[in-house]
Motif scaffolding. Structure first.
Motif, short mmCIF file in Angstrom:
data_model
loop_
_atom_site.label_atom_id
_atom_site.label_comp_id
_atom_site.label_asym_id
_atom_site.label_seq_id
_atom_site.Cartn_x
_atom_site.Cartn_y
_atom_site.Cartn_z
N ARG A 1 3.48 -4.64 4.28
CA ARG A 1 4.90 -4.26 4.34
C ARG A 1 4.98 -2.87 3.69
O ARG A 1 4.40 -2.67 2.63
N PRO A 2 5.65 -1.91 4.30
CA PRO A 2 5.68 -0.58 3.68
C PRO A 2 6.34 -0.65 2.31
O PRO A 2 7.36 -1.31 2.14
N PHE A 3 5.71 0.03 1.36
CA PHE A 3 6.29 0.14 0.03
C PHE A 3 6.74 1.57 -0.17
O PHE A 3 5.98 2.51 0.06
N GLN A 4 7.99 1.75 -0.56
CA GLN A 4 8.55 3.10 -0.60
C GLN A 4 9.00 3.46 -2.00
O GLN A 4 9.52 2.63 -2.75
N PHE A 5 8.80 4.73 -2.34
CA PHE A 5 9.32 5.24 -3.60
C PHE A 5 9.47 6.75 -3.47
O PHE A 5 9.00 7.36 -2.51
N PHE B 1 12.39 15.63 -5.44
CA PHE B 1 11.84 14.33 -5.06
C PHE B 1 11.27 14.39 -3.65
O PHE B 1 11.85 15.00 -2.75
N VAL B 2 10.13 13.74 -3.48
CA VAL B 2 9.58 13.53 -2.14
C VAL B 2 9.48 12.03 -1.92
O VAL B 2 9.21 11.27 -2.85
N GLU B 3 9.69 11.63 -0.66
CA GLU B 3 9.60 10.20 -0.36
C GLU B 3 8.16 9.86 0.01
O GLU B 3 7.50 10.59 0.73
N VAL B 4 7.73 8.73 -0.51
CA VAL B 4 6.38 8.27 -0.22
C VAL B 4 6.49 6.87 0.36
O VAL B 4 7.21 6.02 -0.17
N MET C 1 3.96 3.78 1.58
CA MET C 1 2.57 3.33 1.62
C MET C 1 2.51 1.96 2.28
O MET C 1 3.35 1.09 2.03
N LEU C 2 1.49 1.80 3.11
CA LEU C 2 1.25 0.49 3.69
C LEU C 2 0.07 -0.10 2.95
O LEU C 2 -1.06 0.37 3.05
N LEU C 3 0.34 -1.12 2.17
CA LEU C 3 -0.69 -1.64 1.26
C LEU C 3 -1.46 -2.76 1.94
O LEU C 3 -1.51 -3.90 1.46
N ASP C 4 -2.08 -2.41 3.07
CA ASP C 4 -2.70 -3.45 3.87
C ASP C 4 -4.07 -3.86 3.36
O ASP C 4 -4.70 -4.75 3.90
N GLN C 5 -4.55 -3.19 2.32
CA GLN C 5 -5.86 -3.59 1.80
C GLN C 5 -5.72 -4.51 0.60
O GLN C 5 -6.69 -4.82 -0.07
N LEU C 6 -4.51 -4.94 0.33
CA LEU C 6 -4.29 -5.62 -0.95
C LEU C 6 -4.87 -7.02 -1.04
O LEU C 6 -4.85 -7.61 -2.08
N ASP C 7 -5.36 -7.58 0.04
CA ASP C 7 -5.95 -8.91 -0.13
C ASP C 7 -7.26 -8.83 -0.90
O ASP C 7 -7.87 -9.82 -1.19
N LEU D 1 8.36 -6.04 -5.76
CA LEU D 1 8.37 -5.14 -6.92
C LEU D 1 8.68 -5.98 -8.15
O LEU D 1 9.76 -6.57 -8.23
N LEU D 2 7.76 -6.02 -9.11
CA LEU D 2 7.97 -6.83 -10.31
C LEU D 2 8.73 -6.02 -11.36
O LEU D 2 8.75 -4.80 -11.30
#
Lengths: 283, 616
Positions: free
Chosen positions: B362-366, B399-402, B404-410, B604-605
């Motif tokens: 899932r895309p994570f944005q910040f 600010f720049v928007e980032v 990330m697709l955290l598809d390697q997180l398993d 997001l914790l």
């Protein structure tokens, strides 16, 4: 360009009483791995055992009140633990001789990178507490206990927070304010991975026989011989490797029949491990 | 009439004469003739324990600077054992020490000093007494007050006078002390005749009437909520009189409920809220962030936080001082000092924690920026889990928007760390003497031997990293990234065994394998000349570029070198004076601070380190 004044201008300071070697803190830095690989920071994170074990080796009936209290200080509230088997982290050291602080105790053998946990058995009973106190006075009446495994701990710079402090934990709670089940901790956050079975209710004042079996990718908890949760890890992390710990809250807990089983390499040979570490002070 | 006056005067003279005669006799007789109490009358009242305890314990950890920057903002944290950091053995993790670190890191160009004046057992009355009688001399700019729990303890508290409040007992004690200090009373107390008469009159009274029975023990707290309010108001008034800003904290307990629930059930916390509101003071909401983490182990017992608990309290305190929402008094306070309110919330390494199973695929944005970047160019670095950081383009002050697709997180545990930082596009290179080594970050080093400042300081990129203790304070810095790899102190004066530890530290430094050699910084506090293994240390110092000359006892000493450097090429100063060494441009210290803004999103914790602003 404005030059900043010196970052410090201190004089006549009373020195801090800190003198620890810390581990590397750079996340992802190659230097971290190198430093550990060279053994430069192989120093244990756990407090060394006492050099004088005489009070632990004596008949409990011969102990004075002060000696019995000294034994109780090392352990959970109020299950005394053998410092040769279970230890606190050096960063958790406290200076209060009249209090048994809440802090986790770690199985020394689990610091060995070849150690593999297979099973933990214990009988657990929270002291009785009314549901009113549990909900209205949680600071003093929280029946919560955790059995940690697969833990990782890397010290940070002296006086700073650890670079890593994470692991799995079986959380048993008789409080509606704290979730039951299998959690994963990392610093001050945790996520619930598997909730406990609703068919078994954990209550204060009742004894529960616990059996946690841990494989490379699976952890199963039985409470009074009934399955309480089953967790399968999808990642590559071995659940069996890593620090094993016990921690309880301020409401006293009685732990009996504790056995931790596992395996580890000794001189290249895989050997079985079985220890309790509970200290009985019954006269 | 005249004869009466003469007779009266004669009588007085006779009485005075007899008194002096009796005094003389009593002084001449050997001490053994009378019991001690008949020779020396006990004081009306002992010195106040608050003063004794405070002078004995003092500040926990850092002590006040005496050679302070003119723009220093001095913060004194006050309260009971929770503030003091009991039962932690090490003061470096109290919320006062954590706040100091946060201010040093996140407010470049500003100077703060946070002093921990918490004393175990202090209630609100003792906080007032210590502040008024011991601490105002340090001219604090901000005084934080965290108190209520000890005030609920049963009276008597500090003054052993049962049945009355701490405040009444304090006032009684002060009155008696004033009486005791009067010259006439002091003379009387010093008189043997007074002591003699007092002792035997009291003995006679006891014989006739029996021993005094203790007064019935009236059950009451040390301070009721209303008495607590009155003393808190006096502390606020002290702030008006002595120009400091009072900051009030909710003193938390373990397994904290929500702020609303805690306030509803605790009249003392209600008083804290009301006083803060009525005087427009900063109010530190420790309860909300602690309640968010109530499932975690944040306390050693029901009231004393552990290091993680202290960190959360420090973040809340930092937020109250420098967060986006300022109380009117705080805003005026900062304005009067020329300190910009609402500066970006930026840190060196912003850390977020993500629930792996939720954010996977899932895309994570910040959003991120480096708000103080003015002279350098910087790249954005993002590290996930234990993987090396990824360079994700250039970073600026906007600010720049980032995404990330955290598809390697398993491949990582259930909670993944996501760390956001900046690195300079062109790494500066500050030479270390003639050694050939260079540092990518600025450093400021200070050494003061016992008679030459009695101090030490090692600041790397603007942040103090020394242990501030007697002996050789050492910091190891990466020659590539400028990150601090290790810090330690070696008190050879206290123990000769520390020689070997220092040698082991230097050996470990030599074992670091990076593209550039690391930098070793050594600075002596108090003494680096006693108990030294001259031969071994001299050789070890030469191997990092030093001359091999060791400081004389109690002299100052600074050595900045690198493993493998030729002897006598490092930066080295030594001698009977305060030594200051500056490497690089200290004004660059804030350039690499990053500010991250993130929307609440699944996985997001709750944030556990600053520098991350969650936008609702």
């Amino acid at each position: 360009m404005t030059r900043c004044r010196s970052a410090f201008s201190h004089r006549g300071q009373r020195p801090l009483s800190v003198a620890l070697l810390g581990g590397a803190v750079v996340v992802g830095s190659l230097a971290t791995g190198v430093l550990f690989a060279t053994g430069a920071y192989a120093e244990s994170a756990l407090q060394a055992p006492p050099t004088d074990r005489s009070i632990y080796d004596r008949d409990p009936r011969s102990l004075t009140k002060k000696e019995r209290w000294k034994i109780r200080l090392h352990g959970l509230r109020v299950a005394a633990l053998d410092p040769n088997v279970w230890a606190m982290r050096r960063i958790d050291r406290t200076d209060n001789r009249r209090l048994i602080p809440i802090r986790p105790y770690y199985l020394r053998a689990s610091e060995d990178p070849t150690f593999r946990l297979t099973e933990i058995l214990m009988t657990l009973r929270f002291d009785s507490a009314s549901s009113h106190n549990i909900e209205q006075a949680p600071a003093t009446h929280s029946p919560v206990f955790e059995i940690g495994f697969g833990g990782k701990f890397v010290m940070g710079l002296p006086g700073e927070r650890p670079a890593e402090d994470s692991g799995y934990a079986v959380r048993l709670s008789a409080s509606p304010l704290v979730q039951n089940g299998l959690v994963y901790h990392s610093h001050a956050n945790s996520v619930l991975l598997q909730e406990g079975s609703p068919e078994t209710t954990i209550e204060a004042g009742q004894a529960y026989r616990l059996r946690l079996t841990v494989g490379a990718r699976e952890a199963v908890l039985y409470v009074n011989e009934k399955p309480y949760f089953r967790y399968r890890s999808t990642g590559e992390q071995e659940l069996q490797a890593g620090l094993v710990s016990l921690v309880g809250d301020w409401l006293p807990v009685t732990v009996t029949d504790l056995t931790v089983r596992g395996e580890r390499l000794i001189n290249g040979v895989r050997e079985n491990f079985s220890e309790s570490g509970l200290v009985s002070l019954e006269q | 009439m005249r004869s009466s006056i003469v007779a009266f005067a004669f009588g007085l003279l006779v009485l005075a004469g007899l008194t002096l005669f009796a005094e003389g006799i009593l002084r001449v007789l050997p001490d053994e003739v009378f019991p001690k109490e008949a020779r020396n009358a006990p004081p009306l009242v002992q010195e106040d324990q608050v003063n004794i305890v405070f002078r004995k314990n003092g500040f926990r950890g850092k002590w006040p600077c005496t050679d302070c920057p003119p723009d220093l903002v001095r913060v004194i944290t006050m309260g009971g054992s929770s503030t003091m950091g009991i039962p932690m053995l090490f003061a470096g993790r109290t919320y006062a020490a954590e706040l100091q670190r946060m201010l040093d890191e996140r407010r470049p160009g500003e100077h703060y000093e946070v002093l921990n004046a918490g004393i175990g057992g202090f209630g609100i009355t003792q906080v007032y007494a210590a502040l008024k009688e011991e601490l105002l001399q340090y001219k604090p700019d901000i005084v934080t007050v965290s108190s209520w729990f000890n005030d609920t303890a049963p009276s008597p508290g500090w003054y052993s006078i049962p049945g009355i409040s701490d405040w009444e007992a304090y006032e009684q004690t002060r009155r008696l002390q004033r009486v005791q200090a009067m010259p006439g009373v002091q003379t009387l107390r010093g008189s043997r005749l007074y002591a003699f008469a007092r002792h035997y009159l009291l003995s006679a009274r006891r014989s006739a009437l029996g021993r005094e029975t203790p007064t019935e023990n009236v059950q009451r707290p040390r301070s009721t909520p209303e008495e607590f309010r009155q003393v808190l108001e006096k502390i606020v008034a002290l702030g008006d009189e002595h120009n400091f800003l009072p900051v009030l904290l909710y003193e938390p307990k373990s397994r904290t409920a929500s702020r609303e629930e805690e306030l509803a059930s605790n009249p003392y916390l209600q008083v804290v809220a009301q006083v803060a509101e009525s005087h427009q003071l900063p109010l530190v909401d420790t309860l909300t962030p602690l309640a968010r983490h109530r499932q975690e182990w944040l306390f050693y017992d029901f009231i004393h936080p552990n290091p993680m608990g202290h960190t959360i309290i420090a973040e809340a305190l930092y937020d109250a001082l420098h967060g986006a929402e300022q109380s009117p008094r705080a805003a005026a306070f900062w304005k009067a000092r020329g300190i910009e309110v609402g500066k970006p919330e930026a840190v060196r390494n912003a850390q977020l924690q993500l629930e792996t199973a939720v954010v996977k695929n899932r895309p994570f944005q910040f959003e991120v920026r480096a708000p103080f970047l003015t002279k350098s160019r910087a790249n954005l670095l993002v590290a996930v889990g234990e993987r090396p950081p990824l360079r994700m383009g250039s970073l600026g002050t906007e600010f720049v928007e980032v995404e990330m697709l955290l598809d390697q997180l398993d491949e990582v545990p259930p909670i993944a760390d996501l760390a956001v930082s900046a690195e300079r596009a062109e790494a500066p290179s500050f030479p270390i003497g003639q050694s050939g080594a260079s540092s990518p970050v600025g450093m400021e080093i200070r050494s003061g031997g016992r008679d030459f400042g009695w101090t030490v300081g090692i600041a790397i990129n603007g942040v103090r990293k020394d242990q501030n203790y007697r002996g050789y304070n050492a910091v190891l810095v990466s020659g590539v990234t400028g990150e601090v790899l290790d810090a330690a102190v070696f008190d050879i004066f206290g123990s000769p065994a520390e020689n070997d530890r220092l040698l082991a530290f230097l050996d470990a430094a030599a074992a670091v394998r990076e593209a550039k050699p690391p930098i070793v910084v050594l600075a002596v506090h108090t003494d680096g000349g006693h108990n030294v293994d001259a031969e071994k240390l001299s050789g070890a110092f030469r191997r990092i570029g030093g001359s091999g000359r060791l400081p004389k006892p109690f002299e100052s000493f600074v050595l900045v070198g690198s493993p493998g450097a030729a002897a006598e090429t490092a930066i080295e100063e030594s001698g009977p004076r305060l030594i200051d060494v500056s490497i690089g441009d200290p004004s660059l210290a804030g350039e690499l601070l990053v500010e991250v803004r993130v929307r609440p999103q699944p996985g997001l914790l709750p944030v556990h380190s600053g520098g991350v602003v969650v936008k609702e």
